[in-house]
Design a protein around this motif. Sequence first.
Motif, mmCIF file in Angstrom:
data_model
loop_
_atom_site.group_PDB
_atom_site.id
_atom_site.type_symbol
_atom_site.label_atom_id
_atom_site.label_comp_id
_atom_site.label_asym_id
_atom_site.label_seq_id
_atom_site.Cartn_x
_atom_site.Cartn_y
_atom_site.Cartn_z
ATOM 1 N N PRO A 211 -12.624 15.435 119.119
ATOM 2 C CA PRO A 211 -11.788 15.975 118.047
ATOM 3 C C PRO A 211 -10.727 16.903 118.636
ATOM 4 C CG PRO A 211 -13.887 17.114 118.100
ATOM 5 C CD PRO A 211 -13.987 15.989 119.085
ATOM 6 N N THR B 61 -17.919 16.815 115.964
ATOM 7 C CA THR B 61 -17.271 18.107 116.169
ATOM 8 C C THR B 61 -18.217 19.118 116.776
ATOM 9 O OG1 THR B 61 -15.841 17.655 114.282
ATOM 10 C CG2 THR B 61 -15.999 19.946 115.011
ATOM 11 N N VAL C 215 -10.525 15.534 113.013
ATOM 12 C CA VAL C 215 -11.985 15.557 113.154
ATOM 13 C C VAL C 215 -12.535 14.270 112.559
ATOM 14 C CG1 VAL C 215 -12.143 18.069 113.125
ATOM 15 C CG2 VAL C 215 -12.234 16.805 110.971
ATOM 16 N N GLY D 273 -17.186 18.209 110.027
ATOM 17 C CA GLY D 273 -16.484 18.723 111.202
ATOM 18 C C GLY D 273 -15.384 19.699 110.828
ATOM 19 N N ARG D 274 -14.662 19.389 109.694
ATOM 20 C CA ARG D 274 -13.614 20.299 109.242
ATOM 21 C C ARG D 274 -14.206 21.661 108.867
ATOM 22 N NH1 ARG D 274 -8.931 19.187 105.962
ATOM 23 N NH2 ARG D 274 -9.831 17.163 105.393
ATOM 24 N N TYR E 126 -18.200 20.060 120.460
ATOM 25 C CA TYR E 126 -17.055 20.751 121.052
ATOM 26 C C TYR E 126 -16.754 22.105 120.409
ATOM 27 C CZ TYR E 126 -16.223 16.160 123.021
ATOM 28 O OH TYR E 126 -16.370 14.983 123.684
ATOM 29 N N ALA E 127 -17.371 22.422 119.281
ATOM 30 C CA ALA E 127 -17.062 23.661 118.575
ATOM 31 C C ALA E 127 -17.336 24.891 119.438
ATOM 32 C CB ALA E 127 -17.856 23.742 117.272
ATOM 33 N N LEU F 276 -15.302 23.757 111.909
ATOM 34 C CA LEU F 276 -14.209 24.407 112.631
ATOM 35 C C LEU F 276 -13.647 25.591 111.855
ATOM 36 C CD1 LEU F 276 -12.202 21.418 114.152
ATOM 37 C CD2 LEU F 276 -13.809 22.938 115.292
#
Length: 711
Positions: free
Chosen positions: A348, A400, A365, A370-371, A403-404, A374
Motif C-alpha cells: 500500500p 496494510t 490501500v 486498511g484506510r 506496513y503500518a 492508517l
Amino acid sequence: MLPLQVFLGVFLLGVWNTVPKIEQDLTERAQQIVKSMNLQERVRVSFNGPAANLAGKVTDAETKRLLIERISNMVSVWGLQVDNQQTLLVVPPPLPVTYRLDFANRQIKVSGNVPGPLERKSLLRKVATLFPKATVSGEDEIVLQNQAGSEETSAGIWLNPLERLPELEKLAQFRWVVVEEGRMIVSANLPSKDAEIAFAKGVRQISPQAQVEDLKVIGLPTLELSFAANNQVTMKGKLAAEPDQVLAVEAVQTFFSSRTKVTAECVFDETVGPVEWILPQLQPLRSLQKLGKLTRVSLDGPTPLIEAEALNLSSQITLNSAIEEAYHKNVKATISLFTPVVNTITPPSLWVKIGEDTSEVTGKVADENGRNLLLTKLSTLFPGMKFKDEIEIVPKLAPTQLYAAALDPMADIPNLEAGFILQGFGLVDGRLRFTGLVPETAAKDRLTGTILKRHAGKVGAEITVDPSYLPAPDAGWTAKFTDGKIVVEGQLSSRQLKSELTTNLEVTFPGLTIENLAEVLSSGLSRGAWTPLLAGLTVVAALPQIKQISWQHDTLTLSAQVLDERALQAMEKRLRHTYGGSVKGQFEVVDAPYLKNNPAVELIDCTIYFEAAQRDFIASELPKIQRVLDVLVAHPELKLSIEAHTDNKGSANVNLNVSQLRAETVRKWFLRRQIDPARITAKGYGQSRPLADFKTEGGRAASRRLEFRVR
C-alpha cells in the motif's frame, strides 16, 4: 772506603730524585713545541714509561706529521718513543657553508655558498635523495668560494641537519630552510595549531641550534568524489596547484582500480596546504567499497562525508559499522543508504502533505480496514492534527497491517532538530519516507546522522537546506574601519561565534587591530556563512576605501568610498560578478585630497620597512602600500618599480635572495588586487646599497627597506 751496600743506596736515591725532574723538563719542552705550532688548545703531551703520548685533534695530516717529528727528535736522546696511533686525530675544520632551500609547488630551489664543486654536487644530491617527489634546481644559484674541502671528510658537518626533514614533512609544508655553519632555521605552513606545536618540537629535536621562524596555519585542501557507473569518478575541490591534482588523481586510481577513469575539475588556490594532508582519509575506501556502492565522498575539513548504497539491510548495517570503525566514528555526515525492496505483491502507499490547518492524506490501500488503520495511526502519531482523507481503495494490494508499523518513527522525527520544518511523509514502496526543510547544512547533517543511528535502513529522508526558514535573528554585527583598527559591534549567539568572527577579520585584513565589542546573547545572531564572503573583499575593494562591513540575515553589506562615478560603477560590477546578491554595496563618491593636491609620483615614492630575518613587511606599513595601490588604480598610465634591500646579517648571497623574495611578496600583493603585471617590476639588491652604517642596529634597521619608484 764506603761499603758497597751504602754506595748502591746512595746511587739509587739519586736516580730516584732525578727522574721526575727529567719528566718535568721534557713536558715543558714539549709544551713549547705545541705552543710554537699554535696547538696548545687542542693537543696534550704526557709521558708514560718508555712512551711519549700525544692526544687531541689537528686540522690536517701534515700538521700531525710535523708535530710527531719534532716531539720524536726531542725525546729520542732519552730512548723514548712517540705513541699517537689512537689519540691524535686528524679532524678537518668545518667548511664555511651557507645554503637555503625554497619550496614551491613541489619544486625546491637551492642557493647559497659552498667551498667547491664537490660540495655543490653533494648538496644537490642530498636534497634530491631526501625529497624524491620534488624537482630540485639551483645549481647556478650555489656560489663556489674556491676553498679547499673534501666531500668525504666534511659533508656530514653541514648536510646532517637535513636528515630529519622528511619526518617533519608529514606535519607541515616547508616554505624555506636555511642552514648556516650547521645551524638550521625552518619556515613552514601547517594545517592546525596542534601541528604547529608538534612541528616546532620536532625541529628542536634535530639539534639545540635548530629553530623555527614564521610558521603559518593555513587552510586544508578539499576534495569531492562523485562515483558513477563503469568506474567513472568526478573529482572536484580546492587544491594548491596542478601537481596536487595530478597526485590526487593517481591516489584515487591506486585506492580503487587502475581501470577507474577520473575526471578532475578542481579549483587552484595557493593559500591551501598540500593534498597529502587529506589523502590518507581516502585509504579506508579501498576496503569499504567491497561492502557497498560508494556514491559520494567529500573531504572538506578534518572529517569526511560519505554516501553509499547497500543491497540489503544486513549489508547496510555492516557498511555503516565498517565506516565508523575505519574513521574511528569521526564521520562528519552519515551515509544515505536506500535499500530496494523486492515484493511479489504491491505494498500500500500513503503520503501526508502537511498543511497549516489541515494535512492532506493521499494513497492507495487494499480495503476499508486498511484506510481506517492508517488514519488511526496518523491520529495517534500527531494528536490534534486534522487530516483530509483522499485515500483510494485498490484491491489486490498487500495488507496494510504489514506496513503500518513503518510509520512509527514519525512520532519523534519532527522533534529531532530545532528549526526543522516537516513538509510531508508516508509509505513509498513499503518504506517510510519524509521530506522537510532545515535552515543550514549543519542542521541537515545532524538530523541525517540521528535518523541513521536510530532507524538505520528503515527511513528514507529528503532534507532540503533553505536559509529562508532560519528564524529572523534579532541582531547582527557591524565592523567599522578607523585609524588602522576594526571595531566590531552588535550581538552574537555564543563566545565561539565571536571568536570565529575575530579570527575571520584578522585573516582577511592582516595588519589591522581587531577590537570585538559585540555582546554575546543566547537570542543573538545564529551562525552565518560570512567567512567565504569576507575572504574576497580585499580583492574587490582597496582597504582605505572601506568604512564598514555589516552582516544581517544572510547578506554582507559593504560600505566604502570611491573616487568617482566610474570607480563606483566598476566596484558595483565587481561585487555582482564575484558574489551575486550575497554582498551588497553602499558607496559614496568623495574627493581624495592626497590624490588631488599632490603629484602621483610623490605619493608613490615612499619606503616601507621589514623586521630582521622576516619576509613579510611590518604590519604598520600597510597603509603606505594601500596608498600606492590607490594611486595605481587612479593613474593606469603609471608603472611601478619595487626595490628591496637588507642589512648585512648573513652572507651576501643569502641576503640577495631574501631581498628578491621580499620584493616578489609585495609585487604579488598588488597582482592579487588586479593590477596589470606588466606595470610592476620587482628587484632585490641585498646588502649592496645601505642607507646607514651597518655597525649600529639603527643603521641596519634603516637599510632593511623596500622602496617604490615610478618608472
